[in-house]
Design a protein around this motif. Structure first.
Motif, PDB file in Angstrom:
ATOM      1  N   LEU A 133      10.917   2.595   3.904  1.00 40.77           N
ATOM      2  CA  LEU A 133      11.348   2.463   5.406  1.00 40.77           C
ATOM      3  C   LEU A 133      11.814   3.897   5.659  1.00 40.77           C
ATOM      4  CD1 LEU A 133      13.357  -0.787   5.363  1.00 40.77           C
ATOM      5  CD2 LEU A 133      11.169  -0.686   6.200  1.00 40.77           C
ATOM      6  N   GLU A 134      12.404   4.632   4.678  1.00 46.15           N
ATOM      7  CA  GLU A 134      12.894   5.885   5.046  1.00 46.15           C
ATOM      8  C   GLU A 134      11.635   6.961   5.466  1.00 46.15           C
ATOM      9  OE1 GLU A 134      15.185   7.865   2.188  1.00 46.15           O
ATOM     10  OE2 GLU A 134      16.884   6.210   2.765  1.00 46.15           O
ATOM     11  N   LEU A 135      10.577   6.733   4.688  1.00 44.58           N
ATOM     12  CA  LEU A 135       9.344   7.344   4.891  1.00 44.58           C
ATOM     13  C   LEU A 135       8.843   7.242   6.355  1.00 44.58           C
ATOM     14  CD1 LEU A 135       7.154   9.274   3.823  1.00 44.58           C
ATOM     15  CD2 LEU A 135       6.044   7.068   2.925  1.00 44.58           C
ATOM     16  N   ILE A 136       9.026   5.959   6.670  1.00 44.25           N
ATOM     17  CA  ILE A 136       8.298   5.479   8.090  1.00 44.25           C
ATOM     18  C   ILE A 136       9.141   6.225   9.049  1.00 44.25           C
ATOM     19  CG2 ILE A 136       8.379   3.456   9.726  1.00 44.25           C
ATOM     20  CD1 ILE A 136       7.079   1.917   7.455  1.00 44.25           C
ATOM     21  N   GLN A 137      10.618   6.186   9.011  1.00 43.78           N
ATOM     22  CA  GLN A 137      11.444   6.954   9.873  1.00 43.78           C
ATOM     23  C   GLN A 137      10.913   8.507  10.008  1.00 43.78           C
ATOM     24  OE1 GLN A 137      15.334   6.024   8.756  1.00 43.78           O
ATOM     25  NE2 GLN A 137      15.049   3.955   9.506  1.00 43.78           N
ATOM     26  N   ASN A 138      10.711   9.087   8.837  1.00 42.50           N
ATOM     27  CA  ASN A 138      10.468  10.622   9.088  1.00 42.50           C
ATOM     28  C   ASN A 138       9.190  10.909   9.526  1.00 42.50           C
ATOM     29  OD1 ASN A 138      13.028  11.135   7.587  1.00 42.50           O
ATOM     30  ND2 ASN A 138      12.144  10.938   5.629  1.00 42.50           N
ATOM     31  N   VAL A 139       8.116   9.920   9.206  1.00 41.82           N
ATOM     32  CA  VAL A 139       6.988  10.383   9.768  1.00 41.82           C
ATOM     33  C   VAL A 139       6.790  10.107  11.268  1.00 41.82           C
ATOM     34  CG1 VAL A 139       4.368   9.688   9.498  1.00 41.82           C
ATOM     35  CG2 VAL A 139       5.792   9.961   7.549  1.00 41.82           C
ATOM     36  N   CYS A 140       7.487   8.908  11.647  1.00 45.00           N
ATOM     37  CA  CYS A 140       7.572   8.636  13.046  1.00 45.00           C
ATOM     38  C   CYS A 140       8.222  10.044  13.829  1.00 45.00           C
ATOM     39  CB  CYS A 140       8.575   7.422  13.342  1.00 45.00           C
ATOM     40  SG  CYS A 140       7.664   5.914  12.719  1.00 45.00           S
ATOM     41  N   GLN A 177      19.265  -3.434  -1.945  1.00 48.17           N
ATOM     42  CA  GLN A 177      17.753  -3.759  -2.177  1.00 48.17           C
ATOM     43  C   GLN A 177      17.308  -2.645  -3.137  1.00 48.17           C
ATOM     44  OE1 GLN A 177      15.195  -3.200   1.354  1.00 48.17           O
ATOM     45  NE2 GLN A 177      16.915  -3.172   2.449  1.00 48.17           N
ATOM     46  N   PRO A 178      16.384  -2.940  -3.733  1.00 50.40           N
ATOM     47  CA  PRO A 178      15.429  -1.803  -4.875  1.00 50.40           C
ATOM     48  C   PRO A 178      15.281  -0.766  -3.956  1.00 50.40           C
ATOM     49  CG  PRO A 178      14.652  -4.037  -5.278  1.00 50.40           C
ATOM     50  CD  PRO A 178      15.510  -4.196  -4.170  1.00 50.40           C
ATOM     51  N   LEU A 179      15.209   0.699  -4.693  1.00 50.69           N
ATOM     52  CA  LEU A 179      15.082   1.683  -4.186  1.00 50.69           C
ATOM     53  C   LEU A 179      13.703   1.762  -3.287  1.00 50.69           C
ATOM     54  CD1 LEU A 179      17.070   4.298  -3.727  1.00 50.69           C
ATOM     55  CD2 LEU A 179      15.687   5.249  -5.831  1.00 50.69           C
ATOM     56  N   VAL A 180      12.670   1.375  -4.028  1.00 50.34           N
ATOM     57  CA  VAL A 180      11.182   1.608  -3.534  1.00 50.34           C
ATOM     58  C   VAL A 180      11.344   1.110  -2.078  1.00 50.34           C
ATOM     59  CG1 VAL A 180      10.637  -0.380  -4.520  1.00 50.34           C
ATOM     60  CG2 VAL A 180       8.877   1.007  -3.929  1.00 50.34           C
ATOM     61  N   TYR A 181      11.861  -0.024  -1.760  1.00 48.48           N
ATOM     62  CA  TYR A 181      11.674  -0.646  -0.525  1.00 48.48           C
ATOM     63  C   TYR A 181      12.532   0.279   0.664  1.00 48.48           C
ATOM     64  CZ  TYR A 181       9.732  -4.453  -3.258  1.00 48.48           C
ATOM     65  OH  TYR A 181       9.099  -5.026  -3.955  1.00 48.48           O
ATOM     66  N   MET A 182      13.494   0.612   0.293  1.00 47.14           N
ATOM     67  CA  MET A 182      14.627   1.532   0.995  1.00 47.14           C
ATOM     68  C   MET A 182      13.633   2.950   1.401  1.00 47.14           C
ATOM     69  SD  MET A 182      18.246   0.865  -0.250  1.00 47.14           S
ATOM     70  CE  MET A 182      18.716   2.541  -0.116  1.00 47.14           C
ATOM     71  N   GLU A 183      13.039   3.369   0.248  1.00 52.06           N
ATOM     72  CA  GLU A 183      12.278   4.866   0.497  1.00 52.06           C
ATOM     73  C   GLU A 183      11.109   4.366   1.326  1.00 52.06           C
ATOM     74  OE1 GLU A 183      13.109   6.922  -3.793  1.00 52.06           O
ATOM     75  OE2 GLU A 183      11.390   5.608  -3.602  1.00 52.06           O
ATOM     76  N   GLU A 192       7.618   1.604  16.517  1.00 50.94           N
ATOM     77  CA  GLU A 192       8.519   1.230  17.506  1.00 50.94           C
ATOM     78  C   GLU A 192       9.167  -0.208  17.315  1.00 50.94           C
ATOM     79  OE1 GLU A 192       5.416   2.294  17.720  1.00 50.94           O
ATOM     80  OE2 GLU A 192       5.750   3.973  19.098  1.00 50.94           O
ATOM     81  N   ILE A 193       8.792  -0.878  16.168  1.00 51.61           N
ATOM     82  CA  ILE A 193       9.308  -2.285  15.696  1.00 51.61           C
ATOM     83  C   ILE A 193      10.013  -1.791  14.524  1.00 51.61           C
ATOM     84  CG2 ILE A 193       9.035  -4.298  14.915  1.00 51.61           C
ATOM     85  CD1 ILE A 193       6.596  -4.628  17.008  1.00 51.61           C
ATOM     86  N   SER A 194      11.136  -1.824  14.078  1.00 49.53           N
ATOM     87  CA  SER A 194      11.912  -1.571  12.995  1.00 49.53           C
ATOM     88  C   SER A 194      11.601  -2.798  11.984  1.00 49.53           C
ATOM     89  CB  SER A 194      13.283  -0.990  12.802  1.00 49.53           C
ATOM     90  OG  SER A 194      13.956  -1.872  13.709  1.00 49.53           O
ATOM     91  N   TYR A 195      10.761  -2.588  11.124  1.00 42.18           N
ATOM     92  CA  TYR A 195      10.384  -3.694  10.158  1.00 42.18           C
ATOM     93  C   TYR A 195      11.446  -3.777   9.102  1.00 42.18           C
ATOM     94  CZ  TYR A 195       6.186  -4.727  12.464  1.00 42.18           C
ATOM     95  OH  TYR A 195       5.154  -5.295  13.514  1.00 42.18           O
ATOM     96  N   SER A 196      11.546  -4.939   8.558  1.00 43.78           N
ATOM     97  CA  SER A 196      12.844  -5.239   7.490  1.00 43.78           C
ATOM     98  C   SER A 196      11.985  -4.674   6.100  1.00 43.78           C
ATOM     99  CB  SER A 196      13.314  -6.599   7.377  1.00 43.78           C
ATOM    100  OG  SER A 196      13.500  -7.142   8.749  1.00 43.78           O
ATOM    101  N   VAL A 197      10.843  -5.036   5.953  1.00 41.12           N
ATOM    102  CA  VAL A 197      10.141  -4.866   4.558  1.00 41.12           C
ATOM    103  C   VAL A 197       8.851  -4.555   4.985  1.00 41.12           C
ATOM    104  CG1 VAL A 197       9.472  -5.610   2.389  1.00 41.12           C
ATOM    105  CG2 VAL A 197      11.672  -6.466   3.394  1.00 41.12           C
ATOM    106  N   ILE A 198       8.184  -3.495   4.362  1.00 39.70           N
ATOM    107  CA  ILE A 198       6.685  -3.360   4.080  1.00 39.70           C
ATOM    108  C   ILE A 198       6.262  -3.466   2.889  1.00 39.70           C
ATOM    109  CG2 ILE A 198       4.699  -1.631   4.814  1.00 39.70           C
ATOM    110  CD1 ILE A 198       6.675  -2.188   7.070  1.00 39.70           C
ATOM    111  N   GLY A 199       5.316  -4.642   2.619  1.00 39.89           N
ATOM    112  CA  GLY A 199       5.058  -4.942   1.317  1.00 39.89           C
ATOM    113  C   GLY A 199       3.635  -4.161   1.156  1.00 39.89           C
TER     114      GLY A 199
END
Ligand SMILES: *[C@@H]1O[C@H](CO)[C@@H](O)[C@H](O)[C@H]1NC(C)=O
Ligand SMILES: *[C@@H]1O[C@H](CO)[C@@H](O)[C@H](O)[C@H]1NC(C)=O
Ligand SMILES: *[C@@H]1O[C@H](CO)[C@@H](O)[C@H](O)[C@H]1NC(C)=O
Length: 356
Positions: A85-92, A77-83, A274-281
């Motif tokens: 999700l990564e940001l969310i993991q880090n901030v969590c 998947q395009p980098l922006v969507y992976m980034e 708590e819920i690992s979402y697949s995509v954040i729009g």
């Protein structure tokens, strides 16, 4: 001694009456999801369904391709969507933000999430980012109506008739199964612009079918948060900001019931840690994000979207400055302190031009 008991009894009586009263207020409000579709632009329409029919003939129910699939020849998947999700993991993981990023997956959260079993999709509703259209798409995909045009406006938010159940309607085991295996998404936008949009939509335009915002909620906020007591105008953005920034806002939230979904944090609505979402729009890049979500959810051959008018979703700093003009730095900083989790989790820039 006798007096103390009398006093205690009186206290309990007052508390009891208050509870009865607040229950009554909450019950008189209507369904918070029944907001108007105004301002939520149409961008999704169902397309003729020939491929779907073929597919259903070819695949038995269990083997039908659903959810996150990579199309042939498609790389990761395009980098922006992976980034994102990564940001969310880090901030969590950031302990200093724990209170602002974590929330319980309560009934309140499960009520926000809509289920499309047929295509294994979960959609967390975040008002003011085109949600009605997404819900219509899922209603059609679930099969209750043949096309978006066939869905009566009053049925979109009536979850007994529209065949779009909330996740809270399932048993614990069924909920866990869906959270683990389904494609999950939601849409966010700049947190302060979102609050401006909610304020305009609920208190300024005074929607015809939602009188309770003007007649019940606004007076409640004014009573507690208006600074200038001689000011008699209806609710101002400043009153709203002071309410939201008050660390004790929950006292009033309880009386407002589920209507608070229009202004509580995305964290409280969708539990992104708590819920690992697949995509954040992102609303600001919806032109790219909407098609991407449809593709990742495996439904892009079933629904299409007219082009979004250019500029309509772009962040408007002038508008934000205009709304916050004249509101004290202290109140704006308190507001930011409450929404900091949303800013950080979803990569929105801290609005220094308002805070300093
Ligand atoms: C988080 O919330 C708890 C209880 O509400 C409070 O005691 C604690 O100080 C808070 N922590 C931070 C880092 O704000
Ligand atoms: C309070 O509101 C009144 C009525 O609008 C206005 O005339 C007055 O200047 C305001 N006072 C302050 C301190 O803003
Ligand atoms: C931004 O908001 C201002 C004030 O609401 C408005 O006049 C202006 O047209 C908006 N700009 C864009 C690019 O939409």
């Amino acid at each position: 001694m006798h007096h103390q008991w009398l006093l205690l009894a009186a206290c309990f009586w007052v508390i009891f009456m208050f509870m009865v009263a607040s229950k009554f207020i909450t019950l008189t409000f209507k369904d918070p999801d029944a907001y108007s579709t105004k301002q939520e632009f149409l961008f999704l329409t169902a397309v003729p369904d020939s491929r779907k029919l073929q597919e259903e003939q070819q695949f038995p129910e269990e083997l039908k391709p659903t959810g996150k699939m990579l199309a042939d020849g498609q790389l990761a998947q395009p980098l922006v969507y992976m980034e994102r999700l990564e940001l969310i993991q880090n901030v969590c993981r950031d302990a200093a933000l724990k209170n602002l990023s974590h929330t319980a997956v309560s009934k309140f959260v499960l009520d926000r999430i809509f289920v499309c079993d047929k295509h294994k999709i979960l959609f967390c509703q975040t008002p003011k980012v085109g949600n009605t259209q997404w819900k219509k798409v899922l209603i059609v995909l679930n099969g209750a109506f043949p096309s978006i045009e066939d869905i009566p406006e009053n049925v979109v938010h009536d979850h007994e008739k529209n065949g779009l159940p909330r996740l809270s309607a399932f048993s614990d085991a069924e909920i866990q199964k869906r959270l683990k295996t389904y494609f999950k998404f939601f849409i966010v936008r700049d947190p302060f612009e979102r609050l401006i949009s909610a304020f305009k939509d609920k208190f300024v335009h005074n929607p015809r079918f939602e009188p309770w915002y003007r007649h019940e909620i606004a007076p409640g906020i004014i009573r507690k948060y208006r600074r200038n007591r001689t000011e008699t105008r209806g609710i101002q953005f400043e009153d709203f900001v002071r309410y939201l920034g008050d660390p004790n806002h929950r006292w009033l939230d309880l009386q407002f019931g589920d209507h608070i979904i229009h202004w509580v944090t995305y964290v409280e609505l969708c539990a992104p840690c708590e819920i690992s979402y697949s995509v954040i729009g992102h609303h600001e890049t919806l032109e790219d994000d909407a098609p991407y979500i449809l593709k990742e959810a495996g439904i892009d051959h079933l629904v299409s979207y007219p082009t979004i008018p250019p500029g309509i979703t772009v962040y408007n700093k002038t508008k934000v400055e205009h709304y916050f003009l004249g509101i004290s730095k202290r109140d704006i900083r308190r507001l930011y302190a409450r929404f900091e989790g949303d800013f950080k989790l979803f990569g929105y820039q801290k609005p220094d031009f308002l805070l300093n």
